[in-house]
Design a protein around this motif. Structure first.
Motif, PDB file in Angstrom:
ATOM      1  N   THR A  14       0.861  -1.175   0.000  1.00 45.34           N
ATOM      2  CA  THR A  14       0.000   0.000   0.000  1.00 45.34           C
ATOM      3  C   THR A  14       0.901   1.229   0.000  1.00 45.34           C
ATOM      4  OG1 THR A  14      -1.715   1.155   1.246  1.00 45.34           O
ATOM      5  CG2 THR A  14      -0.236  -0.197   2.527  1.00 45.34           C
ATOM      6  N   HIS A  48       1.200   5.846  -0.912  1.00 47.91           N
ATOM      7  CA  HIS A  48       0.602   7.122  -1.329  1.00 47.91           C
ATOM      8  C   HIS A  48       1.681   8.173  -1.402  1.00 47.91           C
ATOM      9  CE1 HIS A  48       0.922   8.258   2.902  1.00 47.91           C
ATOM     10  NE2 HIS A  48       0.522   7.028   3.145  1.00 47.91           N
ATOM     11  N   LEU A 103      -1.337  -0.035  12.633  1.00 48.03           N
ATOM     12  CA  LEU A 103      -0.067   0.399  12.041  1.00 48.03           C
ATOM     13  C   LEU A 103      -0.254   0.832  10.598  1.00 48.03           C
ATOM     14  CD1 LEU A 103       2.282  -2.430  13.388  1.00 48.03           C
ATOM     15  CD2 LEU A 103       2.031  -0.109  14.273  1.00 48.03           C
ATOM     16  N   ALA A 104      -1.107   0.123   9.889  1.00 46.66           N
ATOM     17  CA  ALA A 104      -1.386   0.467   8.489  1.00 46.66           C
ATOM     18  C   ALA A 104      -2.699  -0.191   8.108  1.00 46.66           C
ATOM     19  CB  ALA A 104      -0.261  -0.014   7.575  1.00 46.66           C
ATOM     20  N   ALA A 105      -3.312   0.338   7.055  1.00 50.02           N
ATOM     21  CA  ALA A 105      -4.565  -0.246   6.585  1.00 50.02           C
ATOM     22  C   ALA A 105      -4.690  -0.037   5.089  1.00 50.02           C
ATOM     23  CB  ALA A 105      -5.760   0.393   7.302  1.00 50.02           C
ATOM     24  N   THR A 145      -5.801   3.961   1.736  1.00 53.90           N
ATOM     25  CA  THR A 145      -4.497   3.537   2.242  1.00 53.90           C
ATOM     26  C   THR A 145      -4.143   4.427   3.430  1.00 53.90           C
ATOM     27  OG1 THR A 145      -2.124   3.639   1.740  1.00 53.90           O
ATOM     28  CG2 THR A 145      -3.563   4.748   0.196  1.00 53.90           C
ATOM     29  N   LEU A 146      -3.746   3.806   4.523  1.00 57.84           N
ATOM     30  CA  LEU A 146      -3.449   4.541   5.757  1.00 57.84           C
ATOM     31  C   LEU A 146      -2.175   3.998   6.392  1.00 57.84           C
ATOM     32  CD1 LEU A 146      -6.771   4.718   7.838  1.00 57.84           C
ATOM     33  CD2 LEU A 146      -5.590   6.633   6.754  1.00 57.84           C
ATOM     34  N   THR A 147      -1.391   4.897   6.932  1.00 57.37           N
ATOM     35  CA  THR A 147      -0.243   4.496   7.737  1.00 57.37           C
ATOM     36  C   THR A 147      -0.295   5.300   9.024  1.00 57.37           C
ATOM     37  OG1 THR A 147       1.020   4.235   5.713  1.00 57.37           O
ATOM     38  CG2 THR A 147       2.258   4.187   7.760  1.00 57.37           C
ATOM     39  N   GLY A 169      -2.301   9.188   4.738  1.00 57.22           N
ATOM     40  CA  GLY A 169      -2.805   8.262   3.740  1.00 57.22           C
ATOM     41  C   GLY A 169      -3.634   8.958   2.696  1.00 57.22           C
TER      42      GLY A 169
END
Lengths: 166, 128, 161
Positions: A57, A59, A132-134, C45-47, C55
């Protein structure tokens, strides 16, 4: 795009929730102007043997760098340098968190339906589980969690989503 | 050639196709994949599967159309067809009704969201 | 030698909202408000780092005005870009080579890449909407599609009540 069905369900259904433990989360910070693709591939042998990619993932960030998170199996396997040396990355441009855990699930038409990411994030928040992340993409949701949290998260998600009984 | 039975998985959701395929492969089946009815028919002409797991709502050619075509054909009428559809209690309105599904010549009919273990049992029962 | 894939899809008319280092609670609240407005987040999307999230989330362009009304104040005008599109290839089969070859090809051709995320089978890229066709052509120089592959743009839509 043809609309072929209108969906409604009182509780969001899943095809089942899966957990993976002992994973390694690698974060890369890349200058977008110069991504050397041929240098960025991890050694095929290492990937085949120990390090299966579970999730990628990323960005673009406000500073123009591209942030990539890659989740691999094999937290205790080959040394980290075996994965990252071929990338020729400066130490400041990557970060490794291990071991971490992953909980993921998918369901019908998730890509078209509102409220699914919200429900997943709410489930974790309600049990004060840090994330932590998604990534929510296609019909799947992936949640990367600190070590020891995945079973707790499964229980939280079970309260919100319909999970087939084993 | 192999003795493993061939199953064609057809759904326009690639993530579901992958999940079903991984489960089937773990059960020692060979798996072919297609993402709409037209592509599925091309695959069937290329190699006839023992069983088709067939989604209903798909672009170009839907599952009902493909099922009808196969079951009325001379060459492919013996292929076991298991229809999958989201046309369950969760759908308020749709172009594809339960009645349509049950009136097809499919060998089995499973509403989504499917339970993969249940699907494996159904596949196994048909191919035993 | 090209890498085999089964298919490629392109979807247009999306907007991308960047989430810049905001408190987790603020972003959680934003998602809750989007859900209450029945706005679907097509891709996310995420951090997380130290109680903050960075994100990006993608929504349909037609929902953008309603989304703006409920997003946190920390999301500035410059954090929203549109129109963007999504290019999806499948299956990725956990191939890092496929991912890196694609992103390096996009950069070599100056096709801006804003966000990416994988799922069970799919690998999706958010890019400028008007360059999706070009990106799809580029993918075909790296990946081999089967002869009867499903069309790039055909897609059925399910709407949630």
């Amino acid at each position: 795009m043809e609309t072929i069905a209108v969906y409604w369900e009182p509780q969001i259904k899943t095809y089942g929730i899966q957990v993976r433990t002992r994973l390694r989360l690698i974060s890369l910070h890349l200058q977008t102007g110069a991504i050397p693709g041929h240098q960025l591939d991890f050694p095929a042998e290492a990937v085949r043997k120990d390090h299966r990619l579970m999730l990628v993932t990323g960005h673009i960030q406000a500073d123009g760098c591209f942030h990539i998170s890659m989740l691999f199996t094999g937290a205790g396997a080959a040394p980290v340098k075996d994965l990252l040396i071929p990338c020729q990355l400066e130490p400041a441009n990557f970060n490794i968190t291990a071991p971490v855990e992953l909980i993921f699930f998918q369901g019908p038409h998730y890509a078209d339906r509102y409220g699914i990411a919200d429900a997943a994030l709410y489930a974790l928040e309600s049990k004060q589980i840090d994330l932590l992340a998604a990534a929510c993409s296609g019909s799947a949701i992936y949640l990367v969690l600190p070590e020891g949290k995945a079973q707790h998260a499964r229980s939280a998600l079970n309260d919100i989503f319909v999970v087939p009984l084993k | 050639m192999t003795d493993k039975q061939l199953i064609l998985v057809v759904d326009d959701d690639p993530d579901l196709v992958e999940s079903i395929s991984m489960k089937l492969e773990s059960q020692n089946y060979r798996v072919d994949k297609a993402y709409d009815g037209v592509e599925a028919f091309a695959h069937i002409q290329n190699e006839k599967p023992d069983l088709v797991i067939l989604d209903v709502m798909m672009p170009r050619k839907n599952g009902y159309q493909l099922c009808d075509e196969l079951k009325k054909s001379g060459n492919y009428s013996d292929i076991v067809i298991v229809l999958l559809t989201a046309v369950a209690d969760a759908v308020a309105s749709t172009n594809y009704t339960h009645l349509d599904g049950k009136s097809t010549l499919a060998d089995d009919y499973i509403p989504k969201p499917i339970d993969l273990d249940n699907l494996m049992q159904i596949v196994h029962d048909h191919l035993e | 030698m090209k890498l085999p894939i089964d298919g490629l899809k392109i979807y247009n008319s999306l907007a991308l909202i960047f989430l810049r280092n905001d408190l987790c609670a603020h972003i959680r609240e934003a998602f809750h408000r989007l859900a209450r407005q029945r706005i679907n987040v097509n891709m996310l999307t995420l951090t997380a780092t130290g109680g903050r999230w960075v994100g990006a989330g993608c929504i349909s362009l037609c929902d953008l005005d309603r989304a703006r009304a409920v997003l946190p104040e920390s999301v500035r005008q410059s954090d929203i870009i549109y129109p963007v599109g999504m290019l999806t290839v499948f299956p990725h089969k956990s191939r890092t080579r496929l991912f890196f070859q694609l992103i390096s090809a996009f950069y070599e051709r100056r096709l801006a890449l804003y966000a990416t995320a994988s799922a069970t089978s799919t690998l999706s890229f958010i890019m400028d909407g008007h360059r999706l066709e070009q990106a799809a052509q580029l993918v075909q120089t790296i990946a081999e599609l089967p002869s009867h592959h499903t069309p790039f743009t055909s897609r059925l839509h399910v709407r949630q009540l």
